[in-house]
Scaffold this motif. Sequence first.
Motif, PDB file in Angstrom:
ATOM      1  N   ALA A  46       0.464  -1.348   0.115  1.00  0.00           N
ATOM      2  CA  ALA A  46       0.001   0.264   0.155  1.00  0.00           C
ATOM      3  C   ALA A  46       0.720   1.058  -0.134  1.00  0.00           C
ATOM      4  CB  ALA A  46      -1.057   0.008   1.142  1.00  0.00           C
ATOM      5  N   LYS A  47       0.653   2.673  -0.936  1.00  0.00           N
ATOM      6  CA  LYS A  47       1.010   3.244  -0.933  1.00  0.00           C
ATOM      7  C   LYS A  47       0.900   4.507   0.265  1.00  0.00           C
ATOM      8  CE  LYS A  47       1.641   3.303  -5.195  1.00  0.00           C
ATOM      9  NZ  LYS A  47       2.862   3.305  -6.151  1.00  0.00           N
ATOM     10  N   SER A  48       1.348   4.899   0.665  1.00  0.00           N
ATOM     11  CA  SER A  48       1.797   6.617   1.834  1.00  0.00           C
ATOM     12  C   SER A  48       0.397   7.183   2.544  1.00  0.00           C
ATOM     13  CB  SER A  48       3.206   5.951   2.498  1.00  0.00           C
ATOM     14  OG  SER A  48       3.077   7.102   4.589  1.00  0.00           O
ATOM     15  N   LYS A  49      -0.110   6.905   3.283  1.00  0.00           N
ATOM     16  CA  LYS A  49      -1.058   8.658   3.330  1.00  0.00           C
ATOM     17  C   LYS A  49       0.227   9.800   3.346  1.00  0.00           C
ATOM     18  CE  LYS A  49      -2.859   8.302   7.883  1.00  0.00           C
ATOM     19  NZ  LYS A  49      -4.335   8.301   8.401  1.00  0.00           N
ATOM     20  N   ILE A  50       1.155   9.610   4.435  1.00  0.00           N
ATOM     21  CA  ILE A  50       1.924  10.328   4.978  1.00  0.00           C
ATOM     22  C   ILE A  50       2.688  10.917   3.629  1.00  0.00           C
ATOM     23  CG2 ILE A  50       4.423  10.650   6.569  1.00  0.00           C
ATOM     24  CD1 ILE A  50       2.421   8.837   8.751  1.00  0.00           C
ATOM     25  N   ALA A  51       3.682   9.789   3.243  1.00  0.00           N
ATOM     26  CA  ALA A  51       4.062  10.215   1.749  1.00  0.00           C
ATOM     27  C   ALA A  51       3.827  11.227   0.734  1.00  0.00           C
ATOM     28  CB  ALA A  51       5.106   9.289   1.292  1.00  0.00           C
ATOM     29  N   ALA A  52       2.331  10.777   1.112  1.00  0.00           N
ATOM     30  CA  ALA A  52       1.493  11.573  -0.002  1.00  0.00           C
ATOM     31  C   ALA A  52       1.043  13.175   0.548  1.00  0.00           C
ATOM     32  CB  ALA A  52       0.363  10.267  -0.851  1.00  0.00           C
ATOM     33  N   GLY A  53       0.740  12.985   1.358  1.00  0.00           N
ATOM     34  CA  GLY A  53       0.262  14.285   2.036  1.00  0.00           C
ATOM     35  C   GLY A  53       1.662  15.122   1.944  1.00  0.00           C
ATOM     36  N   LEU A  54       2.814  14.654   2.630  1.00  0.00           N
ATOM     37  CA  LEU A  54       4.336  15.632   2.641  1.00  0.00           C
ATOM     38  C   LEU A  54       4.521  16.602   1.074  1.00  0.00           C
ATOM     39  CD1 LEU A  54       5.985  13.546   5.026  1.00  0.00           C
ATOM     40  CD2 LEU A  54       4.807  15.989   5.734  1.00  0.00           C
ATOM     41  N   GLY A  99       3.521  20.091  -4.146  1.00  0.00           N
ATOM     42  CA  GLY A  99       2.209  20.164  -5.208  1.00  0.00           C
ATOM     43  C   GLY A  99       2.273  20.644  -6.157  1.00  0.00           C
ATOM     44  N   ALA A 100       2.882  21.614  -5.913  1.00  0.00           N
ATOM     45  CA  ALA A 100       2.495  22.220  -7.614  1.00  0.00           C
ATOM     46  C   ALA A 100       3.076  21.581  -9.206  1.00  0.00           C
ATOM     47  CB  ALA A 100       3.668  23.557  -7.642  1.00  0.00           C
ATOM     48  N   LEU A 101       3.555  20.610  -8.648  1.00  0.00           N
ATOM     49  CA  LEU A 101       4.493  20.003 -10.277  1.00  0.00           C
ATOM     50  C   LEU A 101       3.747  18.491  -9.721  1.00  0.00           C
ATOM     51  CD1 LEU A 101       8.322  19.798  -9.376  1.00  0.00           C
ATOM     52  CD2 LEU A 101       7.065  21.776 -11.043  1.00  0.00           C
ATOM     53  N   GLY A 102       2.394  18.528  -8.857  1.00  0.00           N
ATOM     54  CA  GLY A 102       2.022  17.628  -9.306  1.00  0.00           C
ATOM     55  C   GLY A 102       2.778  15.672  -8.787  1.00  0.00           C
ATOM     56  N   ILE A 103       3.735  15.868  -7.226  1.00  0.00           N
ATOM     57  CA  ILE A 103       4.700  14.361  -7.645  1.00  0.00           C
ATOM     58  C   ILE A 103       3.507  14.028  -6.579  1.00  0.00           C
ATOM     59  CG2 ILE A 103       6.525  13.588  -6.316  1.00  0.00           C
ATOM     60  CD1 ILE A 103       6.820  15.379  -9.018  1.00  0.00           C
ATOM     61  N   LYS A 149      -3.795  13.812 -13.590  1.00  0.00           N
ATOM     62  CA  LYS A 149      -3.712  14.814 -12.729  1.00  0.00           C
ATOM     63  C   LYS A 149      -3.200  15.971 -12.169  1.00  0.00           C
ATOM     64  CE  LYS A 149      -5.748  14.194  -9.069  1.00  0.00           C
ATOM     65  NZ  LYS A 149      -6.433  14.219  -7.301  1.00  0.00           N
ATOM     66  N   ALA A 150      -1.614  14.574 -12.285  1.00  0.00           N
ATOM     67  CA  ALA A 150      -0.337  15.002 -12.719  1.00  0.00           C
ATOM     68  C   ALA A 150       0.123  15.628 -13.884  1.00  0.00           C
ATOM     69  CB  ALA A 150       0.385  13.687 -11.889  1.00  0.00           C
ATOM     70  N   VAL A 151      -0.670  15.139 -14.594  1.00  0.00           N
ATOM     71  CA  VAL A 151       0.420  16.013 -15.623  1.00  0.00           C
ATOM     72  C   VAL A 151       0.027  17.795 -15.905  1.00  0.00           C
ATOM     73  CG1 VAL A 151       0.029  16.017 -18.435  1.00  0.00           C
ATOM     74  CG2 VAL A 151       0.978  13.740 -17.322  1.00  0.00           C
ATOM     75  N   ALA A 152      -1.735  17.408 -15.756  1.00  0.00           N
ATOM     76  CA  ALA A 152      -2.261  18.271 -15.468  1.00  0.00           C
ATOM     77  C   ALA A 152      -1.700  19.847 -14.355  1.00  0.00           C
ATOM     78  CB  ALA A 152      -3.973  18.495 -15.404  1.00  0.00           C
ATOM     79  N   TRP A 199      -3.533  23.724  -5.080  1.00  0.00           N
ATOM     80  CA  TRP A 199      -4.180  22.608  -4.627  1.00  0.00           C
ATOM     81  C   TRP A 199      -3.836  21.885  -4.125  1.00  0.00           C
ATOM     82  CZ3 TRP A 199      -4.872  20.466 -10.931  1.00  0.00           C
ATOM     83  CH2 TRP A 199      -5.391  19.916 -10.897  1.00  0.00           C
ATOM     84  N   GLY A 200      -2.522  21.238  -5.027  1.00  0.00           N
ATOM     85  CA  GLY A 200      -1.169  20.331  -3.502  1.00  0.00           C
ATOM     86  C   GLY A 200      -1.665  20.563  -2.735  1.00  0.00           C
ATOM     87  N   LEU A 201      -1.370  21.589  -2.047  1.00  0.00           N
ATOM     88  CA  LEU A 201      -1.762  21.515  -0.439  1.00  0.00           C
ATOM     89  C   LEU A 201      -2.646  20.935   0.347  1.00  0.00           C
ATOM     90  CD1 LEU A 201       0.009  23.025   2.155  1.00  0.00           C
ATOM     91  CD2 LEU A 201      -1.698  25.406   1.578  1.00  0.00           C
ATOM     92  N   VAL A 202      -4.407  21.417  -0.680  1.00  0.00           N
ATOM     93  CA  VAL A 202      -5.964  20.865   0.173  1.00  0.00           C
ATOM     94  C   VAL A 202      -4.980  19.078  -0.433  1.00  0.00           C
ATOM     95  CG1 VAL A 202      -7.662  21.155  -0.518  1.00  0.00           C
ATOM     96  CG2 VAL A 202      -6.296  23.337  -0.714  1.00  0.00           C
TER      97      VAL A 202
END
Length: 84
Positions: free
Chosen positions: A10-18, A24-28, A38-41, A60-63
């Motif tokens: 499972a992917k980490s929610k902590i990693a995704a959040g951070l 977030g501006a780069l959609g990483i 969504k990431a490419v956008a 957007w990424g921060l939220v």
Amino acid sequence: AVQEAPVGEAKSKIAAGLLGIFLGALGIHNFYLGFTSKAVAQLLMTVLSCGLLSFASGVWGLVEGIMYLTGSLNKDAKGQKLGE
């Protein structure tokens, strides 16, 4: 009894959040979770505007990052629940 096929780690929610909060501006965070469109956008919005729209995609990424950390968003692109 029906058994589910084993799935990957499972992917980490902590990693995704951070990632969402800091990159977030780069959609990483969306690349990490498999939401490629969504990431490419987000990435194109930042790059093609020469950074002028990076504030919007950054918010957007921060939220989304906060939503991953609080559990409001809790699945990756495959529908697999995020781990710790």
